[in-house]
Motif scaffolding. Structure first.
Motif, PDB file in Angstrom:
ATOM      1  N   TYR A  53       0.782  -1.174   0.088  1.00 33.00           N
ATOM      2  CA  TYR A  53      -0.099   0.057  -0.064  1.00 33.00           C
ATOM      3  C   TYR A  53       0.836   1.179   0.123  1.00 33.00           C
ATOM      4  O   TYR A  53       0.561   2.322  -0.659  1.00 33.00           O
ATOM      5  CB  TYR A  53      -0.859  -0.250   1.276  1.00 33.00           C
ATOM      6  CG  TYR A  53      -1.595   1.285   1.544  1.00 33.00           C
ATOM      7  CD1 TYR A  53      -2.869   1.393   0.667  1.00 33.00           C
ATOM      8  CD2 TYR A  53      -1.051   1.996   2.477  1.00 33.00           C
ATOM      9  CE1 TYR A  53      -3.505   2.858   1.091  1.00 33.00           C
ATOM     10  CE2 TYR A  53      -1.749   3.400   2.816  1.00 33.00           C
ATOM     11  CZ  TYR A  53      -3.175   3.746   2.113  1.00 33.00           C
ATOM     12  OH  TYR A  53      -3.626   4.861   2.188  1.00 33.00           O
ATOM     13  N   PHE A  54       2.018   1.331   0.909  1.00 29.89           N
ATOM     14  CA  PHE A  54       2.625   2.646   0.902  1.00 29.89           C
ATOM     15  C   PHE A  54       3.708   2.653  -0.155  1.00 29.89           C
ATOM     16  O   PHE A  54       4.351   3.952  -0.199  1.00 29.89           O
ATOM     17  CB  PHE A  54       3.344   2.483   2.182  1.00 29.89           C
ATOM     18  CG  PHE A  54       2.232   3.145   3.457  1.00 29.89           C
ATOM     19  CD1 PHE A  54       2.026   4.533   3.389  1.00 29.89           C
ATOM     20  CD2 PHE A  54       1.807   2.324   4.345  1.00 29.89           C
ATOM     21  CE1 PHE A  54       1.119   5.019   4.401  1.00 29.89           C
ATOM     22  CE2 PHE A  54       0.828   2.950   5.257  1.00 29.89           C
ATOM     23  CZ  PHE A  54       0.826   4.275   5.190  1.00 29.89           C
ATOM     24  N   HIS A  55       4.036   1.595  -0.712  1.00 31.28           N
ATOM     25  CA  HIS A  55       5.253   1.970  -1.874  1.00 31.28           C
ATOM     26  C   HIS A  55       5.143   0.777  -2.823  1.00 31.28           C
ATOM     27  O   HIS A  55       5.333   1.047  -4.140  1.00 31.28           O
ATOM     28  CB  HIS A  55       6.530   2.082  -1.275  1.00 31.28           C
ATOM     29  CG  HIS A  55       7.040   0.880  -0.622  1.00 31.28           C
ATOM     30  ND1 HIS A  55       7.788  -0.037  -1.162  1.00 31.28           N
ATOM     31  CD2 HIS A  55       6.971   0.563   0.830  1.00 31.28           C
ATOM     32  CE1 HIS A  55       8.233  -0.888  -0.274  1.00 31.28           C
ATOM     33  NE2 HIS A  55       7.636  -0.479   0.816  1.00 31.28           N
ATOM     34  N   GLY A  56       5.158  -0.651  -2.416  1.00 30.48           N
ATOM     35  CA  GLY A  56       5.370  -1.657  -3.301  1.00 30.48           C
ATOM     36  C   GLY A  56       4.608  -1.689  -4.568  1.00 30.48           C
ATOM     37  O   GLY A  56       5.014  -1.768  -5.628  1.00 30.48           O
ATOM     38  N   LEU A  57       3.299  -1.286  -4.432  1.00 28.86           N
ATOM     39  CA  LEU A  57       2.303  -1.409  -5.616  1.00 28.86           C
ATOM     40  C   LEU A  57       2.683  -0.294  -6.435  1.00 28.86           C
ATOM     41  O   LEU A  57       2.474  -0.302  -7.824  1.00 28.86           O
ATOM     42  CB  LEU A  57       0.974  -1.569  -5.183  1.00 28.86           C
ATOM     43  CG  LEU A  57      -0.197  -1.716  -6.121  1.00 28.86           C
ATOM     44  CD1 LEU A  57       0.106  -3.255  -6.610  1.00 28.86           C
ATOM     45  CD2 LEU A  57      -1.748  -1.739  -5.550  1.00 28.86           C
ATOM     46  N   ALA A  58       3.016   0.832  -5.823  1.00 26.78           N
ATOM     47  CA  ALA A  58       2.968   2.060  -6.883  1.00 26.78           C
ATOM     48  C   ALA A  58       4.459   1.790  -7.688  1.00 26.78           C
ATOM     49  O   ALA A  58       4.489   2.201  -8.927  1.00 26.78           O
ATOM     50  CB  ALA A  58       3.439   3.371  -5.755  1.00 26.78           C
ATOM     51  N   GLU A  59       5.576   1.448  -6.913  1.00 23.59           N
ATOM     52  CA  GLU A  59       6.524   0.728  -7.911  1.00 23.59           C
ATOM     53  C   GLU A  59       6.565  -0.226  -8.915  1.00 23.59           C
ATOM     54  O   GLU A  59       6.854   0.014  -9.953  1.00 23.59           O
ATOM     55  CB  GLU A  59       7.667   0.366  -6.849  1.00 23.59           C
ATOM     56  CG  GLU A  59       8.439   1.153  -5.776  1.00 23.59           C
ATOM     57  CD  GLU A  59       9.133   0.433  -4.888  1.00 23.59           C
ATOM     58  OE1 GLU A  59      10.240   0.054  -5.366  1.00 23.59           O
ATOM     59  OE2 GLU A  59       9.089   0.554  -3.635  1.00 23.59           O
ATOM     60  N   GLU A  60       5.511  -1.020  -8.754  1.00 25.09           N
ATOM     61  CA  GLU A  60       5.219  -2.126  -9.704  1.00 25.09           C
ATOM     62  C   GLU A  60       4.256  -1.552 -10.685  1.00 25.09           C
ATOM     63  O   GLU A  60       4.325  -1.663 -12.001  1.00 25.09           O
ATOM     64  CB  GLU A  60       4.681  -3.095  -8.916  1.00 25.09           C
ATOM     65  CG  GLU A  60       4.048  -4.298 -10.098  1.00 25.09           C
ATOM     66  CD  GLU A  60       3.271  -5.423  -9.295  1.00 25.09           C
ATOM     67  OE1 GLU A  60       2.748  -6.360 -10.006  1.00 25.09           O
ATOM     68  OE2 GLU A  60       3.399  -5.618  -8.103  1.00 25.09           O
TER      69      GLU A  60
END
Length: 338
Positions: A315-322
């Motif tokens: 939620y805080f970073h992993g999905l945005a990176e992907e």
């Protein structure tokens, strides 16, 4: 801020998947506010020029719609918000939104400000620009605009059909999503109401994400992020959350950000969302709340929801990176402002 630092210890880094340019404030203060929240990367979303649409809307129409729904407002909305929801106030709010953000049409026109944000501090976050599409164009022209925006550096697209009084199954919307699919870039789709006249049902209906489903079915490779989990509304918080969550369950290429939501709505959405489909966003500075407070409130909401550590990190970073293909700054973000 000690609470932010404790969140960072748990999640490592924070990416803001939904923010806007600072209007009427200095870039340095804007960066301070982001840094105080420990945000290492930011998606900057444009707001299209919808001034002609607002100019064609009459106050008399707004008053009629207000009177039609007045009993609902007075039964369900706290009394302290009534004055802000009077038809005159809603109409003026929409005009003000157009006046403030119209000059930043598409966002990329203000390249000097973006460059100043990037270079003003060596410890600042990374920025990715998403171009706001003008939906008052023919579909072929929408696709051409999207292609040109990518050539100029846009990393994604933003669709906000409410401002054009168009539903999300409109051909111009599909053209933008088709362009994003072909260009292999993500597209953030506004859902829910907007400040101003869009709080009223007649205008908020244009933000119903269920109308997007026929488009999603035709474009299974498009990376689609539904903004606000469809829930932004002062009159009816969480207005289209159920519709959004249904799309998240049905389609693997559909995600949602939680920007501009009450933490209670974030908690509710997290409980009912498959891992990992939600992204953190602030909607700053459109939302008049400090990013550091949003970080803490939303982190607590996820804890209360009982989701896994993997869910929280995604939620805080992993999905945005992907999905958004944005990486936190390699340089360390200065959180000393906290």
């Amino acid at each position: 801020m000690e609470k932010v630092k404790r969140v960072l210890e748990k999640v490592g880094v924070i990416i803001d998947a939904h923010a806007h340019l600072p209007v009427g404030s200095f870039p340095h203060r804007y960066l301070e506010d982001l840094a105080s929240a420990g945000i290492g990367a930011v998606v900057l979303l444009g707001i299209p020029d919808f001034s002609k649409i607002i100019a064609s809307l009459s106050l008399e129409d707004v008053i009629r719609e207000y009177e039609r729904t007045r009993s609902v407002i007075e039964r369900h909305v706290p009394r302290e918000l009534w004055d802000n929801l009077r038809p005159e106030a809603l109409y003026l709010s929409a005009l003000e939104l157009a006046r403030e953000y119209g000059p930043l049409c598409g966002l990329l026109e203000d390249e000097a400000l973006i460059q100043s944000l990037i270079s003003i501090e060596e410890t600042g976050p990374e920025f990715a620009v998403f171009h706001a599409v003008q939906l008052d164009k023919a579909p072929d022209d929408v696709k051409e605009e999207a292609e040109e925006a990518v050539k100029r550096g846009a990393k994604g697209l933003k669709i906000i059909s409410t401002l054009f009084m168009k539903s999300l199954d409109d051909p111009s919307v599909e053209a933008a999503i088709e362009a994003a699919e072909e260009l292999d870039i993500p597209v953030i789709v506004h859902a829910g109401c907007d400040p101003g006249v869009w709080e009223l049902p007649r205008y908020c209906k244009y933000g119903d994400p269920s109308r997007l489903e026929p488009v999603i079915k035709q474009h299974r490779e498009a990376r689609i992020i539904i903004a606000h989990v469809g829930g932004y509304s002062a009159i009816a918080p969480g207005v289209f959350v159920a519709e959004t969550l249904e799309l998240l369950r049905r389609y693997p290429n559909v995600y949602a950000d939680t920007s501009a939501l009450n933490p209670v709505v974030v908690e509710m959405a997290a409980k009912d969302t498959p891992c990992c489909k939600l992204l953190f966003g602030t909607d700053y500075p459109v939302i008049n709340k400090r990013p550091e407070d949003i970080v803490v409130e939303y982190y607590d909401a996820l804890v209360y929801a009982g989701v896994s550590r993997r869910f929280i990190e995604a939620y805080f970073h992993g999905l945005a990176e992907e999905v958004l293909e944005i990486k936190p700054a390699e340089r360390q973000v200065d959180t000393s402002y906290a």
